[in-house]
Design a protein around this motif. Sequence first.
Motif, PDB file in Angstrom:
ATOM      1  N   SER B  33      30.440  57.540  25.396  1.00 52.60           N
ATOM      2  CA  SER B  33      29.494  57.255  26.090  1.00 52.60           C
ATOM      3  C   SER B  33      29.480  55.274  26.475  1.00 52.60           C
ATOM      4  N   ASP B  34      29.152  55.409  27.315  1.00 50.13           N
ATOM      5  CA  ASP B  34      29.772  53.428  27.200  1.00 50.13           C
ATOM      6  C   ASP B  34      28.226  53.085  28.382  1.00 50.13           C
ATOM      7  N   LEU B  35      27.179  53.240  27.524  1.00 53.07           N
ATOM      8  CA  LEU B  35      26.514  52.492  28.297  1.00 53.07           C
ATOM      9  C   LEU B  35      25.217  51.086  28.676  1.00 53.07           C
ATOM     10  N   VAL B  36      26.976  50.252  28.540  1.00 59.23           N
ATOM     11  CA  VAL B  36      26.643  49.030  28.455  1.00 59.23           C
ATOM     12  C   VAL B  36      27.347  48.409  30.050  1.00 59.23           C
ATOM     13  N   SER B  37      28.399  49.638  29.962  1.00 57.95           N
ATOM     14  CA  SER B  37      28.450  49.181  31.983  1.00 57.95           C
ATOM     15  C   SER B  37      27.674  49.742  32.631  1.00 57.95           C
ATOM     16  N   VAL B  38      27.496  51.393  31.917  1.00 60.21           N
ATOM     17  CA  VAL B  38      26.424  51.694  33.573  1.00 60.21           C
ATOM     18  C   VAL B  38      25.225  50.854  33.589  1.00 60.21           C
ATOM     19  N   LEU B  39      24.397  50.206  32.398  1.00 59.59           N
ATOM     20  CA  LEU B  39      22.981  49.021  31.961  1.00 59.59           C
ATOM     21  C   LEU B  39      22.990  47.638  32.871  1.00 59.59           C
ATOM     22  N   ARG B  40      24.555  47.426  32.885  1.00 62.92           N
ATOM     23  CA  ARG B  40      25.098  46.074  33.320  1.00 62.92           C
ATOM     24  C   ARG B  40      24.807  45.407  34.670  1.00 62.92           C
ATOM     25  N   GLU B  41      25.138  46.408  35.077  1.00 65.41           N
ATOM     26  CA  GLU B  41      24.572  46.266  36.667  1.00 65.41           C
ATOM     27  C   GLU B  41      22.982  46.797  37.202  1.00 65.41           C
ATOM     28  N   GLU B  42      22.386  47.809  36.727  1.00 68.71           N
ATOM     29  CA  GLU B  42      20.921  47.627  36.617  1.00 68.71           C
ATOM     30  C   GLU B  42      19.967  46.339  36.150  1.00 68.71           C
ATOM     31  N   ILE B  43      20.775  46.191  34.984  1.00 68.51           N
ATOM     32  CA  ILE B  43      19.716  44.759  34.300  1.00 68.51           C
ATOM     33  C   ILE B  43      19.681  43.379  35.657  1.00 68.51           C
ATOM     34  N   LEU B  44      21.323  43.052  35.807  1.00 64.97           N
ATOM     35  CA  LEU B  44      21.325  42.257  36.895  1.00 64.97           C
ATOM     36  C   LEU B  44      20.444  41.379  37.782  1.00 64.97           C
ATOM     37  N   ALA B  45      20.393  43.025  38.764  1.00 59.20           N
ATOM     38  CA  ALA B  45      19.359  43.574  39.803  1.00 59.20           C
ATOM     39  C   ALA B  45      17.830  43.405  39.121  1.00 59.20           C
ATOM     40  N   VAL B  46      17.645  43.623  38.168  1.00 55.49           N
ATOM     41  CA  VAL B  46      16.160  43.436  37.462  1.00 55.49           C
ATOM     42  C   VAL B  46      16.601  42.182  37.540  1.00 55.49           C
ATOM     43  N   ILE B  47      16.866  40.992  37.321  1.00 53.99           N
ATOM     44  CA  ILE B  47      16.533  39.445  36.870  1.00 53.99           C
ATOM     45  C   ILE B  47      16.722  39.267  38.682  1.00 53.99           C
ATOM     46  N   ALA B  48      17.604  39.312  39.253  1.00 54.24           N
ATOM     47  CA  ALA B  48      17.606  38.769  40.681  1.00 54.24           C
ATOM     48  C   ALA B  48      16.347  39.576  41.084  1.00 54.24           C
ATOM     49  N   LYS B  49      15.914  40.317  40.790  1.00 56.73           N
ATOM     50  CA  LYS B  49      14.353  40.735  41.523  1.00 56.73           C
ATOM     51  C   LYS B  49      13.253  39.269  41.123  1.00 56.73           C
ATOM     52  N   HIS B  50      13.181  39.520  39.869  1.00 57.47           N
ATOM     53  CA  HIS B  50      12.258  38.135  39.512  1.00 57.47           C
ATOM     54  C   HIS B  50      11.913  37.212  39.579  1.00 57.47           C
ATOM     55  N   VAL B  51      13.843  36.646  39.829  1.00 58.29           N
ATOM     56  CA  VAL B  51      14.239  34.882  39.636  1.00 58.29           C
ATOM     57  C   VAL B  51      15.514  34.734  40.434  1.00 58.29           C
ATOM     58  N   GLN B  52      14.564  33.972  41.418  1.00 58.87           N
ATOM     59  CA  GLN B  52      16.048  33.008  42.465  1.00 58.87           C
ATOM     60  C   GLN B  52      16.844  32.627  41.481  1.00 58.87           C
ATOM     61  N   VAL B  53      18.508  32.753  40.899  1.00 52.39           N
ATOM     62  CA  VAL B  53      19.212  32.783  40.677  1.00 52.39           C
ATOM     63  C   VAL B  53      20.607  32.509  41.718  1.00 52.39           C
ATOM     64  N   ASP B  54      21.257  31.756  41.419  1.00 54.25           N
ATOM     65  CA  ASP B  54      22.531  31.809  42.334  1.00 54.25           C
ATOM     66  C   ASP B  54      24.295  32.238  41.569  1.00 54.25           C
ATOM     67  N   ARG B  55      23.958  33.416  42.185  1.00 57.74           N
ATOM     68  CA  ARG B  55      25.654  34.068  41.228  1.00 57.74           C
ATOM     69  C   ARG B  55      26.397  33.554  40.418  1.00 57.74           C
ATOM     70  N   ASP B  56      26.604  32.456  41.161  1.00 57.03           N
ATOM     71  CA  ASP B  56      27.432  31.604  40.048  1.00 57.03           C
ATOM     72  C   ASP B  56      27.038  30.893  38.881  1.00 57.03           C
ATOM     73  N   LYS B  57      26.414  31.463  38.992  1.00 57.28           N
ATOM     74  CA  LYS B  57      25.335  30.810  37.213  1.00 57.28           C
ATOM     75  C   LYS B  57      24.097  31.655  36.733  1.00 57.28           C
ATOM     76  N   VAL B  58      25.334  32.841  37.173  1.00 56.27           N
ATOM     77  CA  VAL B  58      25.343  33.941  35.899  1.00 56.27           C
ATOM     78  C   VAL B  58      26.731  33.596  35.272  1.00 56.27           C
ATOM     79  N   GLN B  59      26.751  34.183  34.307  1.00 58.75           N
ATOM     80  CA  GLN B  59      27.691  34.676  33.164  1.00 58.75           C
ATOM     81  C   GLN B  59      27.754  35.989  32.150  1.00 58.75           C
ATOM     82  N   VAL B  60      28.783  36.571  32.749  1.00 56.32           N
ATOM     83  CA  VAL B  60      28.924  37.883  32.144  1.00 56.32           C
ATOM     84  C   VAL B  60      29.632  38.259  31.012  1.00 56.32           C
ATOM     85  N   LYS B  61      29.177  38.776  29.892  1.00 58.62           N
ATOM     86  CA  LYS B  61      30.768  38.665  29.114  1.00 58.62           C
ATOM     87  C   LYS B  61      30.615  40.350  28.360  1.00 58.62           C
ATOM     88  N   MET B  62      31.298  40.803  27.779  1.00 59.89           N
ATOM     89  CA  MET B  62      31.478  41.929  27.724  1.00 59.89           C
ATOM     90  C   MET B  62      32.860  42.535  26.824  1.00 59.89           C
TER      91      MET B  62
END
Lengths: 86, 86
Positions: B33-62
Amino acid sequence: MSIFGLFRKQRSAPMARERLQILLAHERASVGSDLVSVLREEILAVIAKHVQVDRDKVQVKMDRDKDVSMLEIDVEIPRDATLKAA
Amino acid sequence: MSIFGLFRKQRSAPMARERLQILLAHERASVGSDLVSVLREEILAVIAKHVQVDRDKVQVKMDRDKDVSMLEIDVEIPRDATLKAA
């Protein structure tokens, strides 16, 4: 020590359970914007969409000071809880 | 020191920017089971839904080891970025 290290040290002893921990910190420039309460319910919904969890196994802590709002979500996942198909 | 303390210490010097940091740790009992990759995109989508962010101002580390999968999302929010109505 990086924050990752802290997670590892806090590992729950018996590995019979899986555990999901989410920390969210919002460094605010203006007092008004408070992303933490806005994101809280949606992140909980994303988790519930993918993992069967009992509501009483989900702990949510919120903390707020002058500049920073914090949210900590701690979910104990029963060993036999299967990942739901997305 | 609690993890909350670490967030405060790392505060970005000039408060002209807002910053959102999310740490997610999944202590796995089974390798599969690897929840992290499953949740990653959806959490990014939740953030983008509420705040205007530039994609290059978002850093993701796994990061992943035998028992724990980690995800760190670091979002720099421009000072004038308004919260979108949910």
